[in-house]
Enzyme design. Structure first.
Site, short mmCIF file in Angstrom:
data_model
loop_
_atom_site.label_atom_id
_atom_site.label_comp_id
_atom_site.label_asym_id
_atom_site.label_seq_id
_atom_site.Cartn_x
_atom_site.Cartn_y
_atom_site.Cartn_z
N ARG A 254 37.74 43.48 45.19
CA ARG A 254 38.56 44.81 45.75
C ARG A 254 37.99 46.24 45.23
O ARG A 254 38.31 47.52 46.39
CB ARG A 254 39.14 44.68 43.86
CG ARG A 254 41.19 46.00 44.25
CD ARG A 254 41.02 46.19 42.50
NE ARG A 254 40.53 46.66 41.94
CZ ARG A 254 40.28 46.61 40.79
NH1 ARG A 254 40.82 45.14 40.48
NH2 ARG A 254 39.45 46.90 39.99
N HIS B 148 34.42 40.21 26.54
CA HIS B 148 35.63 40.10 27.88
C HIS B 148 36.20 39.35 28.15
O HIS B 148 37.72 38.82 28.94
CB HIS B 148 34.64 40.34 28.94
CG HIS B 148 35.37 41.50 29.87
ND1 HIS B 148 35.48 40.83 31.44
CD2 HIS B 148 36.61 42.26 30.27
CE1 HIS B 148 36.56 41.69 31.96
NE2 HIS B 148 37.00 42.45 31.08
N TYR C 194 49.23 43.54 37.61
CA TYR C 194 47.72 42.57 38.38
C TYR C 194 48.14 41.36 38.30
O TYR C 194 48.45 40.67 38.44
CB TYR C 194 47.28 43.05 36.92
CG TYR C 194 46.45 44.53 36.58
CD1 TYR C 194 47.25 45.13 37.30
CD2 TYR C 194 45.27 44.49 35.12
CE1 TYR C 194 46.64 46.83 36.28
CE2 TYR C 194 44.79 45.13 35.30
CZ TYR C 194 45.66 46.49 35.35
OH TYR C 194 44.98 47.76 35.09
N HIS D 240 42.82 41.79 40.85
CA HIS D 240 42.43 41.28 39.24
C HIS D 240 41.56 40.00 39.31
O HIS D 240 41.13 40.05 38.35
CB HIS D 240 42.79 41.96 38.49
CG HIS D 240 42.59 41.97 37.20
ND1 HIS D 240 42.47 41.02 35.99
CD2 HIS D 240 41.26 43.13 36.27
CE1 HIS D 240 41.96 41.96 34.87
NE2 HIS D 240 41.29 43.45 35.37
#
Length: 721
Positions: free
Chosen positions: A563, A434, A467, A591
């Site tokens: 968030r 990731h 984002y 993000h």
């Protein structure tokens, strides 16, 4: 005697799934907020629907499977899988009611005031009626295929997310049943003639003419429905040699997943609804009757097709791009001078693409190594990587083919990259990769230099427009060595004994943050000033929350910008009374991940691809990297400060698990996202004017609102001069 605190007490944790639903409710609040532009409110309501669909197809699907086998282990909040399943569906039912009340009572009347109409057949003009009649016969009728449902022909398979009609027919006093899938390869939203913004849904075009599909039968009832299925992939990873094939096979099987939710029009009869529920093998709590169009994601299409109403959308802004990071300049030279920082979408994503483009063309570049988690459907980055390979560069790309809901797209790009001559790898067994990392190896006058880009967000030029993310270009030698070791670890069997400046999950980021929290705790106990600030998407890891509780108990002041999911509770005496949680939900999806530690005046700043969730810390390859440049560090701190002082889109977590808007009485309004967008436009305009005058840019600071943080100073690592 001092009572020992049990930081694992179930009462100290909020259930993860219910916390996520609370986040989606904050998105729904934006759809209800009349200060937002009307068409943007439609989009927010659409987002709540797509959010719920993904949530059910993965998270609720997982709970359903656990509950089916009576999985006994409770979560951090003490709830079993069965208890969570019931609580989640109860909360989701309330959310559906709120969604449709928002649509019917607020948004549709407000659209009508602007002469924007989503019409039913009985509201059409004669010309519009003729139009839908012709549209049905010429376009729809040839592709519609009704499916009978009787003893000789069993109930048909209902595809995930497809719109269908459940139909009851009569003939000779006998009742018959049928289903009709509404074609998904034709527009659902149809523009009507006679008015600029009159629309009708395709299902409302089909219903009046259903009888023509069932000659000699009487249509007694027709109701729209759709199902959401279990879409979670179950990929066996004993080795990665056939991972691509395994993912492709699972993608085919995914379509056959069990039904998790049924949505149906509330006008349906009890008998027809009972029949549907039985055929789909659903419990009552999984059936959702709604008062309006099934699948509210259609509202984003409506917003995009409305014409001549720019005033009903967000005011556009001009994203900033430093001159030195544009195509007419040598990007390697700019990075060599000092580190470069980007804050998307206020800073353009173009420099990232330009970095790959110049790397592909530059004769001095020997190798490009890159991780790709989610890329756009027509990614320029993919094209430049292919060109680099064709130009003789050694190109290694890690494509994460298990990136949820992007698997098909990523499988496609993996094959394309291989065809273009790139070396494609799929990461480590059992782990998703990731991290967002690019390493470019360049020969310069006999010296090898490593140029890097690291980021909090994906290499996706589309999502980078909405984002909020942060990225760093650097030629730092120690980080370059670390990056080389990371790619060697991902592609081979290398296990670096240590990293110089970068921190890697699994486990490395957990260990690093735990060490910082332990240091902070000890310093606070010694009476020193300590402050910790963090920003992330989600906080759910129980061990990490317990460590934050310990630090709070010791007197560490902790500020968290989160968030979405937050399983931590605030306001627990002696446990979390030094922790404050803010959540910003607004125009852009927050993000970026930021970690700031101020330990007795020594302040360090880090950015990361990881949230503080168990999966990110234990089961993913993630990256946390330091901000060393003093000016960039100053800018990140200012960004955090502006966001913390936002009093328009911020909600504050209360001890009862609710989020409440900031009380801004007596304060000038500060919407952090609007502030950054306005600031970017100012700097872009100043750059343009300076270029036209062929003079160096002298940025004039934008005056900040009274009692609010100072504006960002672009005289830092992103300064083009």
């Amino acid at each position: 005697m001092t009572t020992k605190i049990n930081y694992s007490d179930h009462n100290y944790y909020t259930n993860r799934e219910l916390s996520w639903l609370a986040f989606n409710d904050r998105v729904l609040e934006e759809a209800r907020d009349k200060t937002n532009p009307l068409l943007e409110r439609l989009k927010f309501l659409s987002i709540t629907q797509s959010n719920l669909d993904e949530f059910f197809s993965v998270r609720v699907a997982s709970l359903t499977k656990l509950a089916a086998v009576n999985y006994p282990k409770p979560d951090a909040s003490g709830m079993t899988a069965e208890e969570q399943l019931l609580a989640v569906n109860k909360s989701a039912h309330q959310m559906f009611i709120k969604q449709y009340n928002t649509l019917n009572r607020s948004l549709l009347p407000a659209l009508a005031q602007q002469n924007i109409h989503l019409l039913k057949p009985d509201e059409l003009t004669p010309d519009q009626l003729r139009f839908i009649k012709d549209y049905f016969h010429d376009t729809l009728y040839p592709v519609l295929t009704p499916t009978a449902d009787d003893s000789s022909r069993p109930f048909p398979f209902i595809a995930n997310d497809a719109l269908n009609l459940a139909i009851q027919l009569n003939k000779d006093k006998t009742r018959y049943y049928a289903t009709l899938q509404i074609p998904d390869n034709l527009p659902r939203l149809i523009k009507l003639p006679g008015a600029e913004n009159d629309f009708i849904l395709v299902e409302d075009v089909i219903k009046p003419f259903l009888g023509q599909l069932f000659v000699n039968y009487t249509v007694k009832e027709a109701a729209v429905f759709r199902v959401i299925r279990d879409l979670d992939l179950d990929v066996a990873e004993e080795d990665t040699s056939d991972l691509l094939k395994e993912v492709q096979q699972q993608l085919k099987l995914r379509e056959q997943g069990s039904v998790i939710r049924l949505e149906v029009e509330s006008t349906i009869s009890k008998k027809l609804l009972k029949r549907l529920g039985k055929e789909l093998n659903l419990k009552d709590y999984a059936v959702y009757e709604v008062n309006g169009p099934i699948d509210l994601t259609v509202l984003s299409k409506l917003a995009s097709q409305v014409t001549n109403h720019a005033d009903l959308s967000y005011k556009p802004f001009t994203a900033y791009q430093p001159t030195s990071l544009t195509g007419g300049h040598n990007i390697f030279e700019a990075i060599r001078r000092h580190d470069r920082f980007l804050q998307h979408p206020y800073d353009k994503f173009d420099p990232v693409i330009e970095f790959i483009r110049q790397s592909a063309m530059d004769p001095g570049v020997l190798a490009i190594k890159m991780t790709l988690y989610r890329v756009s459907g027509d990614s320029p980055i993919i094209a430049y990587l292919g060109r680099a390979a064709q130009n003789g560069k050694q190109v290694t790309v890690l494509v994460e083919v298990k990136a949820r809901f992007d698997e098909q797209n990523n499988v496609h790009w993996a094959k394309q990259l291989e065809k273009m001559g790139c070396h494609v790898i799929y990461g480590l067994i059992g782990l998703k990769t990731h991290c967002k990392l690019t390493l470019v190896v360049r020969r310069e006058q006999g010296v090898i230099r490593r140029y890097m880009h690291m980021a909090t967000g994906n290499y996706n030029d589309v999502t980078a427009r909405f984002y909020t993310d942060m990225g760093l270009f650097t030629v730092n030698a120690d980080m370059g060595i670390d990056a080389t070791n990371i790619f060697n670890m991902l592609s081979g069997y290398s296990e670096p004994p240590y990293f110089h400046q970068l921190h890697i999950s699994p486990h490395g980021i957990r260990d690093f943050i735990n060490d910082k929290l332990t240091q902070a705790t000890e310093m606070a106990k010694a009476g020193k000033k300590v402050r910790i600030r963090m920003k992330m998407n989600s906080l759910s890891d129980q061990s990490m929350i317990a460590h934050l509780y310990k630090a709070s108990h010791a007197g560490v002041k902790i500020s968290l910008l989160i968030r979405g999911i937050c399983c931590l509770k605030t306001g627990i005496p002696d446990v979390s009374d030094n922790i404050t949680v803010h959540s910003i939900v607004g125009r852009f999806l927050e993000h970026s991940r930021v970690f700031i530690f101020n330990l007795d005046g020594q302040e360090t700043v880090y950015l990361s691809s990881a949230d503080l969730m168990t999966r990110n810390l234990n089961r993913r390859v993630e990256l946390l990297f330091p901000i060393n440049d003093p000016q960039i560090k100053k800018r990140v701190l200012t960004i955090y400060k502006v966001m913390w002082n936002d009093n328009v889109k911020t909600r504050v977590l209360q001890p009862d698990d609710t989020f409440k808007h900031v009380d801004r009485r007596g304060h000038v309004a500060l919407d952090a996202q609007a502030y950054f967008a306005d600031l970017a436009s100012v700097h872009a305009k100043a750059d343009k004017a300076a270029a036209e005058m062929a003079k160096p840019t002298e940025f004039q600071p934008m005056l900040s609102p009274e009692n609010q943080p100072n504006p960002l100073n672009y005289d830092d690592g992103s300064d083009p001069h």
